[in-house]
Design an enzyme around this catalytic site. Structure first.
Site, PDB file in Angstrom:
ATOM      1  N   CYS A 217      15.458 -38.935 -33.953  1.00 50.38           N
ATOM      2  CA  CYS A 217      15.854 -38.019 -32.672  1.00 50.38           C
ATOM      3  C   CYS A 217      16.638 -37.742 -31.799  1.00 50.38           C
ATOM      4  O   CYS A 217      17.573 -37.403 -32.842  1.00 50.38           O
ATOM      5  CB  CYS A 217      15.765 -40.046 -31.751  1.00 50.38           C
ATOM      6  SG  CYS A 217      14.696 -40.878 -32.248  1.00 50.38           S
TER       7      CYS A 217
ATOM      8  N   CYS B 108      21.510 -34.332 -21.411  1.00 47.14           N
ATOM      9  CA  CYS B 108      21.977 -35.829 -21.623  1.00 47.14           C
ATOM     10  C   CYS B 108      23.087 -35.069 -22.639  1.00 47.14           C
ATOM     11  O   CYS B 108      22.403 -33.448 -23.777  1.00 47.14           O
ATOM     12  CB  CYS B 108      21.256 -36.147 -22.051  1.00 47.14           C
ATOM     13  SG  CYS B 108      20.068 -37.130 -21.445  1.00 47.14           S
TER      14      CYS B 108
ATOM     15  N   CYS C 148      22.335 -34.607 -26.719  1.00 50.84           N
ATOM     16  CA  CYS C 148      21.106 -34.235 -27.528  1.00 50.84           C
ATOM     17  C   CYS C 148      21.083 -33.297 -27.537  1.00 50.84           C
ATOM     18  O   CYS C 148      21.177 -32.585 -26.430  1.00 50.84           O
ATOM     19  CB  CYS C 148      20.073 -34.616 -25.985  1.00 50.84           C
ATOM     20  SG  CYS C 148      18.428 -34.287 -26.792  1.00 50.84           S
TER      21      CYS C 148
ATOM     22  N   CYS D 245      15.036 -28.782 -22.090  1.00 44.69           N
ATOM     23  CA  CYS D 245      14.824 -29.558 -21.588  1.00 44.69           C
ATOM     24  C   CYS D 245      16.114 -29.254 -20.799  1.00 44.69           C
ATOM     25  O   CYS D 245      16.737 -28.583 -20.503  1.00 44.69           O
ATOM     26  CB  CYS D 245      15.132 -31.110 -22.054  1.00 44.69           C
ATOM     27  SG  CYS D 245      15.235 -32.107 -21.169  1.00 44.69           S
TER      28      CYS D 245
ATOM     29  N   SER E 166      15.448 -43.833 -21.507  1.00 48.02           N
ATOM     30  CA  SER E 166      16.713 -43.659 -21.972  1.00 48.02           C
ATOM     31  C   SER E 166      17.338 -44.684 -20.913  1.00 48.02           C
ATOM     32  O   SER E 166      17.740 -43.705 -20.575  1.00 48.02           O
ATOM     33  CB  SER E 166      16.967 -42.513 -22.228  1.00 48.02           C
ATOM     34  OG  SER E 166      15.181 -41.776 -23.433  1.00 48.02           O
TER      35      SER E 166
ATOM     36  N   GLU F 146       8.613 -28.015 -31.565  1.00 46.76           N
ATOM     37  CA  GLU F 146       8.669 -28.582 -32.377  1.00 46.76           C
ATOM     38  C   GLU F 146       7.914 -30.338 -32.551  1.00 46.76           C
ATOM     39  O   GLU F 146       7.887 -30.786 -31.402  1.00 46.76           O
ATOM     40  CB  GLU F 146      10.367 -29.657 -33.307  1.00 46.76           C
ATOM     41  CG  GLU F 146      10.936 -27.944 -33.744  1.00 46.76           C
ATOM     42  CD  GLU F 146      12.098 -28.549 -33.774  1.00 46.76           C
ATOM     43  OE1 GLU F 146      12.366 -27.228 -35.209  1.00 46.76           O
ATOM     44  OE2 GLU F 146      13.207 -29.394 -34.039  1.00 46.76           O
TER      45      GLU F 146
ATOM     46  N   GLU G 145      11.313 -33.123 -21.504  1.00 45.59           N
ATOM     47  CA  GLU G 145      11.664 -34.558 -19.916  1.00 45.59           C
ATOM     48  C   GLU G 145      10.018 -34.655 -19.372  1.00 45.59           C
ATOM     49  O   GLU G 145       9.753 -34.108 -18.899  1.00 45.59           O
ATOM     50  CB  GLU G 145      12.300 -34.536 -18.952  1.00 45.59           C
ATOM     51  CG  GLU G 145      12.117 -35.362 -17.974  1.00 45.59           C
ATOM     52  CD  GLU G 145      11.732 -36.984 -18.134  1.00 45.59           C
ATOM     53  OE1 GLU G 145      12.797 -37.572 -19.171  1.00 45.59           O
ATOM     54  OE2 GLU G 145      11.262 -37.509 -18.432  1.00 45.59           O
TER      55      GLU G 145
ATOM     56  N   CYS H  57       4.964 -37.801 -32.863  1.00 50.07           N
ATOM     57  CA  CYS H  57       6.221 -36.971 -31.214  1.00 50.07           C
ATOM     58  C   CYS H  57       6.765 -36.118 -31.247  1.00 50.07           C
ATOM     59  O   CYS H  57       6.119 -35.097 -31.811  1.00 50.07           O
ATOM     60  CB  CYS H  57       7.508 -37.628 -32.540  1.00 50.07           C
ATOM     61  SG  CYS H  57       8.752 -37.224 -31.366  1.00 50.07           S
TER      62      CYS H  57
HETATM   63  N1  SAH Z   1      13.361 -36.602 -22.268  1.00 44.58           N
HETATM   64  C1  SAH Z   1      13.369 -38.096 -23.117  1.00 44.58           C
HETATM   65  C2  SAH Z   1      12.310 -38.046 -24.248  1.00 44.58           C
HETATM   66  C3  SAH Z   1      13.036 -37.390 -24.838  1.00 44.58           C
HETATM   67  S1  SAH Z   1      12.683 -39.404 -26.188  1.00 44.58           S
HETATM   68  C4  SAH Z   1      14.016 -38.518 -22.709  1.00 44.58           C
HETATM   69  O1  SAH Z   1      14.823 -38.675 -22.449  1.00 44.58           O
HETATM   70  O2  SAH Z   1      13.620 -40.421 -22.791  1.00 44.58           O
HETATM   71  C5  SAH Z   1      13.866 -39.271 -27.464  1.00 44.58           C
HETATM   72  C6  SAH Z   1      14.860 -39.981 -27.785  1.00 44.58           C
HETATM   73  O3  SAH Z   1      15.387 -39.581 -28.640  1.00 44.58           O
HETATM   74  C7  SAH Z   1      15.592 -40.685 -26.313  1.00 44.58           C
HETATM   75  O4  SAH Z   1      16.468 -41.243 -25.767  1.00 44.58           O
HETATM   76  C8  SAH Z   1      17.037 -40.085 -26.372  1.00 44.58           C
HETATM   77  O5  SAH Z   1      17.802 -40.302 -25.536  1.00 44.58           O
HETATM   78  C9  SAH Z   1      17.488 -39.857 -28.309  1.00 44.58           C
HETATM   79  N2  SAH Z   1      18.405 -38.614 -28.094  1.00 44.58           N
HETATM   80  C10 SAH Z   1      18.599 -37.705 -27.335  1.00 44.58           C
HETATM   81  N3  SAH Z   1      19.395 -37.462 -28.054  1.00 44.58           N
HETATM   82  C11 SAH Z   1      19.243 -38.145 -29.489  1.00 44.58           C
HETATM   83  C12 SAH Z   1      20.576 -38.016 -31.291  1.00 44.58           C
HETATM   84  N4  SAH Z   1      21.042 -37.106 -31.106  1.00 44.58           N
HETATM   85  N5  SAH Z   1      20.429 -38.996 -31.383  1.00 44.58           N
HETATM   86  C13 SAH Z   1      19.873 -40.117 -31.079  1.00 44.58           C
HETATM   87  N6  SAH Z   1      18.784 -40.515 -30.339  1.00 44.58           N
HETATM   88  C14 SAH Z   1      19.242 -39.384 -29.566  1.00 44.58           C
END
Ligand code: SAH
Length: 373
Positions: A344, A119, A122, A115, A224, A95, A171, A108
């Site tokens: 996000c 986490c 996510c 991934c 993050s 996406e 990532e 974005c």
């Molecule tokens: N893998 C990379 C790129 C993803 S960026 C990273 O971890 O930075 C997307 C951002 O949204 C990251 O900061 C991630 O931690 C955050 N994110 C993930 N799940 C989320 C959620 N359910 N609600 C809000 N932010 C979230």
């Protein structure tokens, strides 16, 4: 017979120059002309490249192609956000999200199908991991979004891409060798011509790759963080068990020194009752005060199956105020596109999981109780 033509989409300038020289015996300026056609004018067809000689176009079509992923679906949010699902093969989908704002338009993009970072909060992590995207698939997201936006849209006729963030699925630093060339195309003046401050790579904290990136690339870095201590971060962002917070921060400050950058943006998802207490804000302030750091608080976005809840608005405001009072700039990210699951952490795509072990499970040695402050 297999298609052996080279996909020119995403080839950084030096590689495209080398390609036209070696395969077509052409001068470097031909590569520059091609880049203008591909990125500025969005051409996907050599025959439309009117300032190239007919012969050259025919020769090109024999050895090269401009091949972009196919859009499977588009969804539009009531706030103007648009989300595209792109087909990667028969089953996989990734996406891409466009977020219009009055003064800018942010695209974005994804870097992987799924991934592997696992986490806990996510949606992408729940899908598991299938594969890295190629350079063409990464750059192709921008190419397609530009085409769609240029095609005219009653909701926003002047929609433009002024910023690119690698904050979609995946990532980016785990797909280093494809992400870096793609970023070169984003910042090249014959590519998408964005300044380095308008291209942001977000990482969950792959420390060795941050050092490598510091040598090779100068885009803006977002990290993050999501927790102010290792016990809690180990649980939320499992890669922390390999690269703990002090190592991660040392890599961040090195990146800023090396790149003469302004600051790192630390992302911090606000999870009710988990990482949103005043004590967490104070711990964070102790880590970041006096450093080239900004904190971006992200209200948690839900997805099916998650047990987390978003912190109440009052808790988020209080958290921000504690940080600001303690000398750390903190802002709250406005939620966009959540009605189409484009916010996000909500990107899921279509992923056939190929991970054998989940990072979080494999490394899960920290119990819940010890992770609390
Ligand atoms: N893998 C990379 C790129 C993803 S960026 C990273 O971890 O930075 C997307 C951002 O949204 C990251 O900061 C991630 O931690 C955050 N994110 C993930 N799940 C989320 C959620 N359910 N609600 C809000 N932010 C979230």
């Amino acid at each position: 017979m297999a298609d052996e033509r080279v996909n020119l989409l995403g080839l950084p300038r030096t590689e495209l120059e080398a390609f036209v020289a070696s395969r077509l015996g052409a001068k470097p300026f031909r590569a520059r002309q091609l880049m203008k056609w591909i990125y500025r004018r969005g051409a996907a067809d050599f025959s439309s490249m009117s300032d190239l000689a007919q012969d050259f176009r025919a020769q090109l079509a024999e050895v090269a192609k401009i091949s972009v992923p196919e859009i499977v679906t588009e969804q539009r949010s009531s706030d103007g956000t648009r989300k595209w699902m792109l087909r990667m093969d028969e089953v996989q989908g990734i996406e891409t999200v466009y977020i219009p704002e009055p003064d800018r338009g942010t695209l974005c993009i994804s870097s992987q199908v799924g991934c592997a970072m696992d986490c806990s909060f996510c949606a992408t992590a729940q899908q598991g991991f299938n594969r890295n995207l190629s350079v063409a698939e990464i750059v192709g997201q921008v190419w397609l979004a530009r085409r769609e936006l240029d095609a005219g849209d009653p909701g926003g006729p002047n929609a433009r891409i002024t910023n690119i963030v690698l904050m979609g699925m995946g990532e980016p630093l785990a797909n280093y060798s494809n992400v870096v060339p793609a970023m070169r195309v984003f910042t090249d003046d014959l590519g998408y011509d964005l300044s380095r401050r308008r291209v942001t790579l977000s990482t969950s904290g792959l420390v060795p790759q941050i050092y490598k990136l510091a040598e090779e690339c100068n885009v803006a870095l977002a990290v993050s963080l999501h927790a102010p201590n290792d016990a809690l971060r180990n649980e939320l962002v499992p890669i922390n068990r390999k690269h703990p917070i002090d190592e991660l921060l040392a890599a961040c400050w090195h990146y800023i020194d090396k790149q003469n950058g302004r600051s790192i943006t630390f992302e911090y998802v606000m999870l009710d009752g988990i990482n949103d207490k005043p004590e967490h804000a104070r711990q964070l302030a102790r880590l970041l005060r006096g450093r080239p750091a900004k904190l971006n608080l992200i209200p948690f976005n839900g997805f099916p199956g998650t047990a987390y809840r978003r912190s109440p608005a009052a808790a988020i405001l209080r958290f921000r105020d504690i940080l600001n009072d303690n000398g750390v700039i903190a802002t709250i990210r406005r939620t966009r596109g959540d009605d189409i699951d484009a916010a996000c952490g909500q990107l899921a795509g279509k992923v056939t999981d190929r991970t054998l072990v989940r990072l979080g499970t494999r490394l899960n040695t920290v119990s819940r109780s010890s992770a609390e402050v």
